[in-house]
Design a protein around this motif. Structure first.
Motif, PDB file in Angstrom:
ATOM      1  N   PRO A  37      -5.500  -9.144  14.335  1.00 46.21           N
ATOM      2  CA  PRO A  37      -6.341  -9.852  13.843  1.00 46.21           C
ATOM      3  C   PRO A  37      -8.842  -9.509  13.563  1.00 46.21           C
ATOM      4  CG  PRO A  37      -5.023 -11.138  14.367  1.00 46.21           C
ATOM      5  CD  PRO A  37      -4.743 -10.512  14.965  1.00 46.21           C
ATOM      6  N   ASP A  38      -8.892  -9.610  12.772  1.00 41.51           N
ATOM      7  CA  ASP A  38     -10.287  -8.664  13.220  1.00 41.51           C
ATOM      8  C   ASP A  38     -11.435  -9.920  13.190  1.00 41.51           C
ATOM      9  OD1 ASP A  38     -11.106  -9.944  10.651  1.00 41.51           O
ATOM     10  OD2 ASP A  38     -11.268  -7.895   9.815  1.00 41.51           O
ATOM     11  N   ALA A  39     -12.526 -10.391  12.771  1.00 46.92           N
ATOM     12  CA  ALA A  39     -13.389 -10.647  13.384  1.00 46.92           C
ATOM     13  C   ALA A  39     -13.268 -12.063  12.331  1.00 46.92           C
ATOM     14  CB  ALA A  39     -14.591 -10.640  13.412  1.00 46.92           C
ATOM     15  N   ASN A  40     -12.550 -12.144  10.763  1.00 50.23           N
ATOM     16  CA  ASN A  40     -12.127 -12.758   9.791  1.00 50.23           C
ATOM     17  C   ASN A  40     -10.783 -13.242  10.066  1.00 50.23           C
ATOM     18  OD1 ASN A  40     -14.803 -11.961   8.782  1.00 50.23           O
ATOM     19  ND2 ASN A  40     -14.247 -10.656   8.079  1.00 50.23           N
ATOM     20  N   GLY A  41     -10.140 -12.579  11.498  1.00 50.68           N
ATOM     21  CA  GLY A  41      -9.070 -13.437  11.204  1.00 50.68           C
ATOM     22  C   GLY A  41      -8.121 -12.048  10.271  1.00 50.68           C
ATOM     23  N   GLU A  42      -8.187 -11.136   8.989  1.00 51.58           N
ATOM     24  CA  GLU A  42      -7.494 -10.941   8.651  1.00 51.58           C
ATOM     25  C   GLU A  42      -7.006  -9.226   9.171  1.00 51.58           C
ATOM     26  OE1 GLU A  42      -9.756 -11.570   4.728  1.00 51.58           O
ATOM     27  OE2 GLU A  42      -9.720  -9.358   5.492  1.00 51.58           O
ATOM     28  N   ILE A  43      -5.964  -8.952   8.802  1.00 55.27           N
ATOM     29  CA  ILE A  43      -4.935  -7.661   9.466  1.00 55.27           C
ATOM     30  C   ILE A  43      -4.250  -7.016   7.719  1.00 55.27           C
ATOM     31  CG2 ILE A  43      -3.389  -6.219  10.072  1.00 55.27           C
ATOM     32  CD1 ILE A  43      -3.010  -8.652  12.746  1.00 55.27           C
ATOM     33  N   VAL A  44      -5.307  -5.921   7.695  1.00 52.65           N
ATOM     34  CA  VAL A  44      -4.878  -4.939   6.487  1.00 52.65           C
ATOM     35  C   VAL A  44      -4.304  -4.241   6.328  1.00 52.65           C
ATOM     36  CG1 VAL A  44      -5.962  -3.520   4.693  1.00 52.65           C
ATOM     37  CG2 VAL A  44      -7.631  -5.066   5.910  1.00 52.65           C
ATOM     38  N   ILE A  45      -2.938  -4.672   5.742  1.00 50.68           N
ATOM     39  CA  ILE A  45      -1.802  -3.355   5.948  1.00 50.68           C
ATOM     40  C   ILE A  45      -1.752  -2.440   4.418  1.00 50.68           C
ATOM     41  CG2 ILE A  45       0.830  -3.409   6.772  1.00 50.68           C
ATOM     42  CD1 ILE A  45       0.221  -5.904   7.449  1.00 50.68           C
ATOM     43  N   ASN A  46      -1.477  -1.757   4.617  1.00 51.64           N
ATOM     44  CA  ASN A  46      -2.077  -0.642   3.363  1.00 51.64           C
ATOM     45  C   ASN A  46      -0.423  -0.293   3.397  1.00 51.64           C
ATOM     46  OD1 ASN A  46      -4.548  -0.660   2.460  1.00 51.64           O
ATOM     47  ND2 ASN A  46      -4.566   1.076   4.686  1.00 51.64           N
ATOM     48  N   MET A  47       0.280  -0.268   1.984  1.00 55.79           N
ATOM     49  CA  MET A  47       1.584   0.084   1.222  1.00 55.79           C
ATOM     50  C   MET A  47       1.206   1.217   0.912  1.00 55.79           C
ATOM     51  SD  MET A  47       3.023  -3.164   1.333  1.00 55.79           S
ATOM     52  CE  MET A  47       2.595  -4.318  -0.142  1.00 55.79           C
ATOM     53  N   ASP A  48       2.513   2.376   1.101  1.00 59.67           N
ATOM     54  CA  ASP A  48       2.642   3.032   0.243  1.00 59.67           C
ATOM     55  C   ASP A  48       4.203   3.962   0.102  1.00 59.67           C
ATOM     56  OD1 ASP A  48       2.891   5.064   2.489  1.00 59.67           O
ATOM     57  OD2 ASP A  48       1.179   5.995   2.238  1.00 59.67           O
ATOM     58  N   GLU A  49       3.776   5.389  -0.201  1.00 58.85           N
ATOM     59  CA  GLU A  49       5.535   5.420   0.080  1.00 58.85           C
ATOM     60  C   GLU A  49       5.818   6.535   1.314  1.00 58.85           C
ATOM     61  OE1 GLU A  49       3.726   6.323  -3.040  1.00 58.85           O
ATOM     62  OE2 GLU A  49       5.032   3.928  -3.574  1.00 58.85           O
ATOM     63  N   PHE A  50       6.573   5.957   2.268  1.00 55.66           N
ATOM     64  CA  PHE A  50       7.276   5.119   2.479  1.00 55.66           C
ATOM     65  C   PHE A  50       7.174   4.154   3.521  1.00 55.66           C
ATOM     66  CE2 PHE A  50      10.121   7.372  -0.626  1.00 55.66           C
ATOM     67  CZ  PHE A  50       9.713   6.084  -2.259  1.00 55.66           C
TER      68      PHE A  50
END
Ligand SMILES: [Cu+2]
Length: 233
Positions: A37-50
């Motif tokens: 998690p980053d400083a904001n507690g977030e983990i960004v997860i991008n989704m695509d094919e596949f």
């Protein structure tokens, strides 16, 4: 604990998780990045094919984390976390036996993105093996306009079942009975974003799998999966 021993302990942990990542990838050449998690507690997860944009996430019990799911692809995708991959009677992967979210209820924004189908007995109700019916938007009379191929009718005012559901295209013979596609899932259409916020419970230590089972499990088979490891802080 001295600073020095702390440092050694941390270094050991990094080595351990890196090792797990290499094993997971099945090819020792590339080093997997452990997402935290980053400083904001977030983990960004991008989704695509596949695929997901992360391969390995590390979390600790008690910490609050927000998974920010972004569908950058052209297909609808989903996000599930669990253990012990399950297959349908037709042999395609469609669920986890144990749901990571069994003991915690995440906050989902927007709420409509999240669905949780417990290990309920579906009886003769034929949901096409994915049971995306627990989103609270099922018609009061329980009617479901289920086309023969397992798709629900669009625009029938009923539930918004994912267009491809997890049913086979045209398999017609959806076998929900005994099939266990249960668990918490978040689904996003192309361009959509969802935020899943939870406090990591104490009872989820160890390794978990993240996956998308769309397209009769073809997304999973094509590599749309990742790993989560929960370690003591
Ligand atoms: Cu997918």
């Amino acid at each position: 604990m001295t600073d020095r021993s702390k440092k050694i302990r941390r270094r050991r942990l990094v080595a351990l998780t890196a090792f797990a990542g290499v094993v997971a990838s099945g090819c020792g050449a590339d080093t997997q990045v452990v997402a935290r998690p980053d400083a904001n507690g977030e983990i960004v997860i991008n989704m695509d094919e596949f695929s997901y944009s992360i391969d390995l996430i590390e979390l600790h019990p008690g910490e609050e984390v927000t998974f920010v799911l972004v569908n950058q692809g052209t297909n609808e995708h989903e996000f599930m976390i669990g253990r012990n991959l399950q297959h349908t009677s037709e042999g395609y992967p469609n669920a986890f036996e144990h749901d990571f979210f069994e003991t915690t209820t995440p906050m989902v924004d927007p709420p409509s993105a999240g669905m949780n189908m417990g290990a309920m007995d579906m009886g003769g109700m034929d949901m096409g093996g994915d049971g995306h019916d627990a989103g609270g938007d099922m018609p009061a009379d329980g009617s479901m306009d289920m086309a023969p191929d397992g798709h629900t009718g669009e625009g029938d005012g009923g539930m918004d079942m994912a267009p491809d559901g997890h049913t086979g295209e045209g398999d017609g013979g959806m076998d929900m009975g005994g099939d266990s596609h249960s668990g918490f899932m978040v689904q996003r259409k192309p361009g959509e974003v969802a935020r899943i916020t939870l406090t990591v419970p104490d009872d989820v230590l160890g390794e978990w799998q993240i996956g998308c089972f769309r397209g009769r499990g073809s997304h999973w088979d094509a590599g749309m999966r990742a790993r989560l490891i929960v370690t003591e802080a």
